[in-house]
Design an enzyme around this catalytic site. Structure first.
Site, PDB file in Angstrom:
ATOM      1  N   ASN A 112      22.838  22.498  14.275  1.00 47.76           N
ATOM      2  CA  ASN A 112      22.350  23.874  14.348  1.00 47.76           C
ATOM      3  C   ASN A 112      23.415  24.915  14.021  1.00 47.76           C
ATOM      4  OD1 ASN A 112      19.823  22.948  14.835  1.00 47.76           O
ATOM      5  ND2 ASN A 112      19.883  23.272  17.061  1.00 47.76           N
ATOM      6  N   ASP A 136      17.183  21.866  24.520  1.00 48.45           N
ATOM      7  CA  ASP A 136      17.291  20.676  23.670  1.00 48.45           C
ATOM      8  C   ASP A 136      17.671  19.423  24.465  1.00 48.45           C
ATOM      9  OD1 ASP A 136      16.604  22.258  21.549  1.00 48.45           O
ATOM     10  OD2 ASP A 136      18.624  22.401  20.713  1.00 48.45           O
ATOM     11  N   ASP A 152       5.136  24.525  15.419  1.00 50.01           N
ATOM     12  CA  ASP A 152       5.529  23.122  15.355  1.00 50.01           C
ATOM     13  C   ASP A 152       5.333  22.479  16.718  1.00 50.01           C
ATOM     14  OD1 ASP A 152       7.719  23.880  16.852  1.00 50.01           O
ATOM     15  OD2 ASP A 152       9.069  23.932  15.159  1.00 50.01           O
ATOM     16  N   ARG A 185      12.774  24.409   9.819  1.00 53.08           N
ATOM     17  CA  ARG A 185      12.642  25.798  10.225  1.00 53.08           C
ATOM     18  C   ARG A 185      13.907  26.618   9.988  1.00 53.08           C
ATOM     19  NH1 ARG A 185       9.495  29.025  13.752  1.00 53.08           N
ATOM     20  NH2 ARG A 185      10.936  30.562  14.558  1.00 53.08           N
TER      21      ARG A 185
HETATM   22  C1  EPZ Z   1      17.258  27.341  17.882  1.00 55.18           C
HETATM   23  O1  EPZ Z   1      15.902  27.592  17.570  1.00 55.18           O
HETATM   24  C2  EPZ Z   1      17.494  25.884  17.622  1.00 55.18           C
HETATM   25  N1  EPZ Z   1      17.165  25.570  16.246  1.00 55.18           N
HETATM   26  C3  EPZ Z   1      16.647  25.026  18.550  1.00 55.18           C
HETATM   27  O2  EPZ Z   1      16.989  23.676  18.361  1.00 55.18           O
HETATM   28  C4  EPZ Z   1      16.957  25.398  19.986  1.00 55.18           C
HETATM   29  O3  EPZ Z   1      16.095  24.682  20.835  1.00 55.18           O
HETATM   30  C5  EPZ Z   1      16.769  26.900  20.183  1.00 55.18           C
HETATM   31  O4  EPZ Z   1      17.564  27.639  19.230  1.00 55.18           O
HETATM   32  C6  EPZ Z   1      17.153  27.373  21.578  1.00 55.18           C
HETATM   33  O5  EPZ Z   1      18.475  27.020  21.848  1.00 55.18           O
HETATM   34  C7  EPZ Z   1      18.030  25.792  15.292  1.00 55.18           C
HETATM   35  O6  EPZ Z   1      19.123  26.276  15.528  1.00 55.18           O
HETATM   36  C8  EPZ Z   1      17.637  25.405  13.915  1.00 55.18           C
HETATM   37  P1  EPZ Z   1      15.064  30.969  19.459  1.00 55.18           P
HETATM   38  P2  EPZ Z   1      15.368  29.072  17.359  1.00 55.18           P
HETATM   39  O7  EPZ Z   1      14.837  31.958  18.393  1.00 55.18           O
HETATM   40  O8  EPZ Z   1      16.428  29.892  16.737  1.00 55.18           O
HETATM   41  C9  EPZ Z   1      10.828  32.837  20.898  1.00 55.18           C
HETATM   42  C10 EPZ Z   1      16.590  21.388  17.949  1.00 55.18           C
HETATM   43  O9  EPZ Z   1      15.995  20.481  18.582  1.00 55.18           O
HETATM   44  N2  EPZ Z   1      10.951  33.744  19.743  1.00 55.18           N
HETATM   45  O10 EPZ Z   1      16.202  31.166  20.394  1.00 55.18           O
HETATM   46  O11 EPZ Z   1      14.056  28.976  16.701  1.00 55.18           O
HETATM   47  C11 EPZ Z   1      10.588  31.401  20.460  1.00 55.18           C
HETATM   48  O12 EPZ Z   1       9.240  31.164  20.200  1.00 55.18           O
HETATM   49  C12 EPZ Z   1      16.012  22.768  17.835  1.00 55.18           C
HETATM   50  O13 EPZ Z   1      17.656  21.211  17.375  1.00 55.18           O
HETATM   51  C13 EPZ Z   1       9.998  34.712  19.551  1.00 55.18           C
HETATM   52  O14 EPZ Z   1       9.038  34.823  20.324  1.00 55.18           O
HETATM   53  O15 EPZ Z   1      15.172  29.493  18.870  1.00 55.18           O
HETATM   54  C14 EPZ Z   1      11.113  30.638  21.645  1.00 55.18           C
HETATM   55  O16 EPZ Z   1      10.160  30.584  22.628  1.00 55.18           O
HETATM   56  C15 EPZ Z   1      14.618  22.872  18.316  1.00 55.18           C
HETATM   57  N3  EPZ Z   1      10.121  35.555  18.487  1.00 55.18           N
HETATM   58  C16 EPZ Z   1      12.287  31.488  22.127  1.00 55.18           C
HETATM   59  O17 EPZ Z   1      12.052  32.782  21.583  1.00 55.18           O
HETATM   60  C17 EPZ Z   1      11.161  35.455  17.605  1.00 55.18           C
HETATM   61  O18 EPZ Z   1      11.229  36.249  16.675  1.00 55.18           O
HETATM   62  C18 EPZ Z   1      13.670  31.001  21.689  1.00 55.18           C
HETATM   63  O19 EPZ Z   1      13.716  30.859  20.297  1.00 55.18           O
HETATM   64  C19 EPZ Z   1      12.141  34.465  17.818  1.00 55.18           C
HETATM   65  C20 EPZ Z   1      12.007  33.611  18.898  1.00 55.18           C
END
Ligand code: EPZ
Length: 418
Positions: free
Chosen positions: A24, A306, A117, A93
């Protein structure tokens, strides 16, 4: 041919593993390389499928990408194309991380909406609001986010509703080339954010407050390519730490950074593991059956979502009852039904899982639903009586280089079957 893991239960894992660069982080560093024409080199890149997908995406944007031996060399042209197609975004993603750099450099970006997803709905609203605050005009059309900034971006004060990792990254990689000062309040504090920020600083960006909830970015006119080493993968390291504890084993995790895993390691200690920080990593040693541990997942520095499948699996065979609360991704309990097929005693109520530990699970065929769920199920197979098959191994391949080989080296009978 679709691959599955075949796991013979019963091994106590012992030995050493080497941790490679964080998935990541590496993917975001690759996307950020778009910000500077010339050759950027990213070292300590893991050997996983997602790196190939990001390389393909950058190639389609006009870059030349050479990938081998843990290193990616990206030659970025003066003029990039600016469309990230759905066939790549749906597979990975992290493709949306090209949005910020493309708007900043090309003043335009068209990036396919990733859709939902297996771990939840995962909106993009914070990314979009942040880039709009910087002056981008954004709308959705035919499944794509279309962003333009004909007169360039300007600094702004941005407050995130939630410390989203992806939104913090997209805003940061756009603001580095905006006119004036941008602040991001309630920014994500993950080590991946710090790694990305340091990469940008090495390219000439002006960024303060990395690792804190407030990041301040003073825009510069242009950035230069650089060479950077990716931080070690804390989630892979954490997976091995939990694997040692649940199999009553003894694993030395070389190359891991213990300071990125403070909360998970404290929790493992309260489960009864002996956790030692060595000069180049972490050793986790467990003599007895683990004690149940309550966990609530939270943004960093809280317990990482994670590692939630690993903690549920550990609790499934622990002494006592535990509550695991998922606060980050609404759909991340989906794999629990698979664990229940292995005999785990788990009740889900909203975003809480109540787990009653039993001595051993009972082998059965199960299906990986995402990377971490898949890894958790393979570990569950190790603490099951009999032979477990975990289908859809490709999920696990996305995050764990040579998982079966590494488990074999630690004394487990785990193979990939096609
Ligand atoms: C990153 O995802 C990681 N992915 C994820 O790892 C990890 O679980 C996550 O951060 C939390 O640490 C990558 O880095 C590619 P977020 P990301 O934006 O950036 C909501 C793995 O297994 N949200 O912090 O997508 C969202 O739906 C993966 O390696 C909104 O609502 O995570 C979630 O509930 C899976 N609107 C929460 O925030 C937005 O615009 C956290 O998402 C953005 C996010």
């Amino acid at each position: 041919m679709v691959a599955r893991f075949r796991i013979v239960g019963g091994a106590r894992l012992h030995g050493e593993v080497q941790i490679s660069g964080a998935k990541n982080s590496a993917l975001k560093l690759m996307a950020a390389a778009l910000l500077a024409p010339g050759i950027s080199t990213i070292r300590n890149v893991p050997d996983i499928a997602d790196v190939d997908i990001m390389a393909e995406l950058l190639t389609r944007l006009g870059c030349t990408v050479v990938h081998g031996a843990g290193e990616v060399k990206i030659t970025v042209p003066e003029k990039l194309s600016h469309r990230a197609e759905y066939d790549l975004v749906r597979r990975m993603r992290a493709s949306i991380n090209v949005l910020g750099p493309l708007v900043a450099r090309m003043k335009a970006a068209e990036v396919a909406l990733p859709g939902g997803d297996a771990i939840g709905s995962r909106g993009l609203d914070f990314h979009i609001k942040g880039l709009e605050a910087l002056g981008a005009q954004i709308h959705n059309e035919h499944g794509y986010v279309i962003a333009t900034a004909p007169t360039g971006l300007s600094g702004a004060e941005i407050v995130l509703d939630f410390p989203s990792v992806g939104a913090t990254e997209n805003i940061m990689t756009a603001a580095v080339l905006a006119k004036g000062v941008t602040t991001i309040d309630n920014a994500a504090r993950e080590p991946d954010i710090v790694d990305l920020g340091e990469f940008l600083i090495a390219m000439g960006a002006k960024i303060e407050g990395l690792g804190s909830p407030k990041i301040t970015i003073t825009g510069v006119k242009e950035l230069s390519p650089t060479t950077h080493e990716t931080i070690p993968d804390r989630i892979v390291a954490g997976t091995w730490a939990f694997a040692a504890a649940m199999t009553q084993g003894d694993i030395t995790i070389r190359g891991a950074n213990a300071s990125h895993l403070e909360v998970p390691l404290e929790k493992l200690a309260s489960a009864g593991a002996v956790v030692t920080t060595t000069t180049d990593g972490i050793r986790v040693h467990m003599e007895n059956r683990p004690q149940a541990i309550d966990i609530a997942t939270l943004p960093y520095p809280g317990f990482p979502t994670d590692l939630q499948p690993m903690v549920i699996t550990l609790n499934a065979i622990a002494v006592g009852d535990a509550i695991v609360t998922e606060n980050v991704f609404e759909g991340r309990f989906m794999f629990v039904n698979e664990l229940i097929r292995l005999g785990a005693q788990i009740n889900i109520d909203g975003h809480h899982a109540a787990i009653r530990g039993i001595l051993r699970l009972s082998a059965a065929p199960v299906v990986a639903t995402d990377i971490r769920a898949g890894a958790g199920l393979v570990l569950a197979g190790l603490v099951s009586d009999g032979i477990t098959f975990v289908d859809d191994a490709f999920h696990v391949d996305r995050g764990y280089p040579n998982f079966a080989e590494q488990l074999q080296a630690l004394g487990a009978d785990v193979t990939r079957v096609e």
